[in-house]
Design an enzyme around this catalytic site. Structure first.
Site, PDB file in Angstrom:
ATOM      1  N   GLY A   1      40.588  37.422  51.148  1.00 53.69           N
ATOM      2  CA  GLY A   1      39.716  37.457  52.431  1.00 53.69           C
ATOM      3  C   GLY A   1      38.396  37.798  51.776  1.00 53.69           C
ATOM      4  O   GLY A   1      38.319  37.914  50.633  1.00 53.69           O
TER       5      GLY A   1
ATOM      6  N   GLN B   1      29.407  39.007  50.569  1.00 49.60           N
ATOM      7  CA  GLN B   1      30.445  39.636  49.565  1.00 49.60           C
ATOM      8  C   GLN B   1      29.028  38.064  48.504  1.00 49.60           C
ATOM      9  O   GLN B   1      29.374  37.557  46.957  1.00 49.60           O
ATOM     10  CB  GLN B   1      31.226  39.104  49.570  1.00 49.60           C
ATOM     11  CG  GLN B   1      31.752  40.399  49.825  1.00 49.60           C
ATOM     12  CD  GLN B   1      33.272  40.016  49.600  1.00 49.60           C
ATOM     13  OE1 GLN B   1      34.176  39.786  50.936  1.00 49.60           O
ATOM     14  NE2 GLN B   1      34.054  41.058  48.658  1.00 49.60           N
TER      15      GLN B   1
ATOM     16  N   CYS C   1      39.337  45.624  46.848  1.00 46.51           N
ATOM     17  CA  CYS C   1      38.096  44.443  47.233  1.00 46.51           C
ATOM     18  C   CYS C   1      37.223  43.656  45.898  1.00 46.51           C
ATOM     19  O   CYS C   1      37.006  44.536  44.929  1.00 46.51           O
ATOM     20  CB  CYS C   1      37.167  45.190  47.795  1.00 46.51           C
ATOM     21  SG  CYS C   1      35.815  44.278  48.305  1.00 46.51           S
ATOM     22  N   LEU C   2      37.238  42.198  46.151  1.00 43.20           N
ATOM     23  CA  LEU C   2      36.689  41.997  44.597  1.00 43.20           C
ATOM     24  C   LEU C   2      35.091  42.209  44.729  1.00 43.20           C
ATOM     25  O   LEU C   2      35.406  41.705  43.428  1.00 43.20           O
ATOM     26  CB  LEU C   2      36.155  40.365  45.365  1.00 43.20           C
ATOM     27  CG  LEU C   2      37.664  39.959  45.487  1.00 43.20           C
ATOM     28  CD1 LEU C   2      37.410  38.187  46.745  1.00 43.20           C
ATOM     29  CD2 LEU C   2      38.601  39.460  44.833  1.00 43.20           C
TER      30      LEU C   2
ATOM     31  N   HIS D   1      38.643  44.836  56.639  1.00 41.06           N
ATOM     32  CA  HIS D   1      38.417  44.825  55.657  1.00 41.06           C
ATOM     33  C   HIS D   1      36.569  43.878  56.073  1.00 41.06           C
ATOM     34  O   HIS D   1      36.163  44.038  55.004  1.00 41.06           O
ATOM     35  CB  HIS D   1      38.889  44.379  54.799  1.00 41.06           C
ATOM     36  CG  HIS D   1      38.691  44.348  53.776  1.00 41.06           C
ATOM     37  ND1 HIS D   1      39.264  45.524  52.471  1.00 41.06           N
ATOM     38  CD2 HIS D   1      37.625  43.624  52.711  1.00 41.06           C
ATOM     39  CE1 HIS D   1      38.494  45.312  51.110  1.00 41.06           C
ATOM     40  NE2 HIS D   1      37.715  44.467  51.045  1.00 41.06           N
ATOM     41  N   GLU D   2      37.088  42.754  56.085  1.00 42.73           N
ATOM     42  CA  GLU D   2      36.098  42.028  55.407  1.00 42.73           C
ATOM     43  C   GLU D   2      34.976  41.924  56.936  1.00 42.73           C
ATOM     44  O   GLU D   2      33.927  41.482  56.720  1.00 42.73           O
ATOM     45  CB  GLU D   2      36.358  40.536  55.762  1.00 42.73           C
ATOM     46  CG  GLU D   2      37.745  39.879  55.446  1.00 42.73           C
ATOM     47  CD  GLU D   2      37.606  39.873  53.860  1.00 42.73           C
ATOM     48  OE1 GLU D   2      36.341  40.326  53.437  1.00 42.73           O
ATOM     49  OE2 GLU D   2      38.352  40.667  53.507  1.00 42.73           O
TER      50      GLU D   2
ATOM     51  N   HIS E   1      32.259  44.933  55.894  1.00 47.64           N
ATOM     52  CA  HIS E   1      31.694  43.891  55.043  1.00 47.64           C
ATOM     53  C   HIS E   1      29.930  43.410  55.539  1.00 47.64           C
ATOM     54  O   HIS E   1      29.609  43.129  55.064  1.00 47.64           O
ATOM     55  CB  HIS E   1      32.889  42.839  54.203  1.00 47.64           C
ATOM     56  CG  HIS E   1      33.229  42.368  52.993  1.00 47.64           C
ATOM     57  ND1 HIS E   1      32.346  43.503  51.779  1.00 47.64           N
ATOM     58  CD2 HIS E   1      34.063  43.168  52.748  1.00 47.64           C
ATOM     59  CE1 HIS E   1      33.054  43.310  50.807  1.00 47.64           C
ATOM     60  NE2 HIS E   1      34.298  43.281  51.558  1.00 47.64           N
TER      61      HIS E   1
HETATM   62  O1  GNR Z   1      41.923  40.129  48.241  1.00 50.49           O
HETATM   63  C1  GNR Z   1      41.560  40.634  48.734  1.00 50.49           C
HETATM   64  N1  GNR Z   1      43.238  41.571  49.378  1.00 50.49           N
HETATM   65  C2  GNR Z   1      42.981  42.912  49.701  1.00 50.49           C
HETATM   66  C3  GNR Z   1      44.310  43.843  50.176  1.00 50.49           C
HETATM   67  C4  GNR Z   1      44.577  44.456  50.522  1.00 50.49           C
HETATM   68  C5  GNR Z   1      43.230  45.042  51.639  1.00 50.49           C
HETATM   69  C6  GNR Z   1      42.363  44.159  51.625  1.00 50.49           C
HETATM   70  C7  GNR Z   1      41.487  42.939  50.714  1.00 50.49           C
HETATM   71  S1  GNR Z   1      40.712  41.858  51.035  1.00 50.49           S
HETATM   72  C8  GNR Z   1      40.433  40.991  49.206  1.00 50.49           C
HETATM   73  C9  GNR Z   1      39.726  40.437  49.484  1.00 50.49           C
HETATM   74  C10 GNR Z   1      38.040  40.771  49.098  1.00 50.49           C
HETATM   75  O2  GNR Z   1      37.640  42.123  48.540  1.00 50.49           O
HETATM   76  N2  GNR Z   1      37.552  40.792  50.989  1.00 50.49           N
HETATM   77  O3  GNR Z   1      36.212  40.777  51.099  1.00 50.49           O
HETATM   78 NI    NI Z   2      36.306  43.451  50.317  1.00 47.16          NI
END
Ligand code: GNR
Ligand code: NI
Length: 133
Positions: free
Chosen positions: A12, A17, A57-58, A99-100, A103
């Site tokens: 995601g 980001q 998270c990236l 999660h997204e 962000h």
């Molecule tokens: O690649 C991603 N893997 C992930 C694994 C578990 C919970 C959330 C994520 S999102 C992350 C990519 C990312 O940081 N997206 O904002």
């Molecule tokens: Ni993330």
């Protein structure tokens, strides 16, 4: 944006980001990497239950920890044609949506952890930054 997510590789990505100033998220949790979801102005309209998932998270490389989130969410969004749609999700997709959407509000998953863990993570990231510098 989707290209950046696939190259990372991540499941995601939020526009914030990659310095895109629109409320857009892209998600693909499929093994085959061929189930791209693009959500504009996503908003959680229903949430229930609790699940704990190990997240990464990236934007916070090298940090992984368990985060408590809603087990089930309903998200309202606009698709690429500007049509209002809703998506209902559980498990990993529900985690990824939350999660997204965090962000887009400038929040990363570590902010869901305890203060002690956040302090440790900041120290670790600062150390990593010194090493790469
Ligand atoms: O690649 C991603 N893997 C992930 C694994 C578990 C919970 C959330 C994520 S999102 C992350 C990519 C990312 O940081 N997206 O904002
Ligand atoms: Ni993330």
């Amino acid at each position: 944006m989707a290209e950046t997510m696939y190259e990372a590789p991540g499941i995601g990505l939020a526009a914030t980001q990659v310095d895109v100033h629109k409320c857009v998220i892209v998600i693909d949790i499929s093994e085959e990497r061929n189930q791209l979801l693009v959500l504009v102005n996503p908003e959680i309209v229903e949430r229930d239950g609790v699940q704990v998932c190990e997240e990464g998270c990236l934007s916070v490389p090298g940090i992984y920890d368990k985060v408590e989130r809603a087990e089930h969410v309903v998200v309202r969004y606009l698709d690429l044609d500007g049509e209002t749609r809703t998506i209902e999700a559980t498990d990993l997709l529900a985690v990824c949506l939350q999660h997204e959407i965090d962000h887009l509000r400038g929040q990363v998953f570590v902010e869901h952890l305890s203060q002690l863990k956040q302090t440790r993570i900041k120290a670790k990231l600062a150390k990593q930054a010194r090493i790469t510098a």
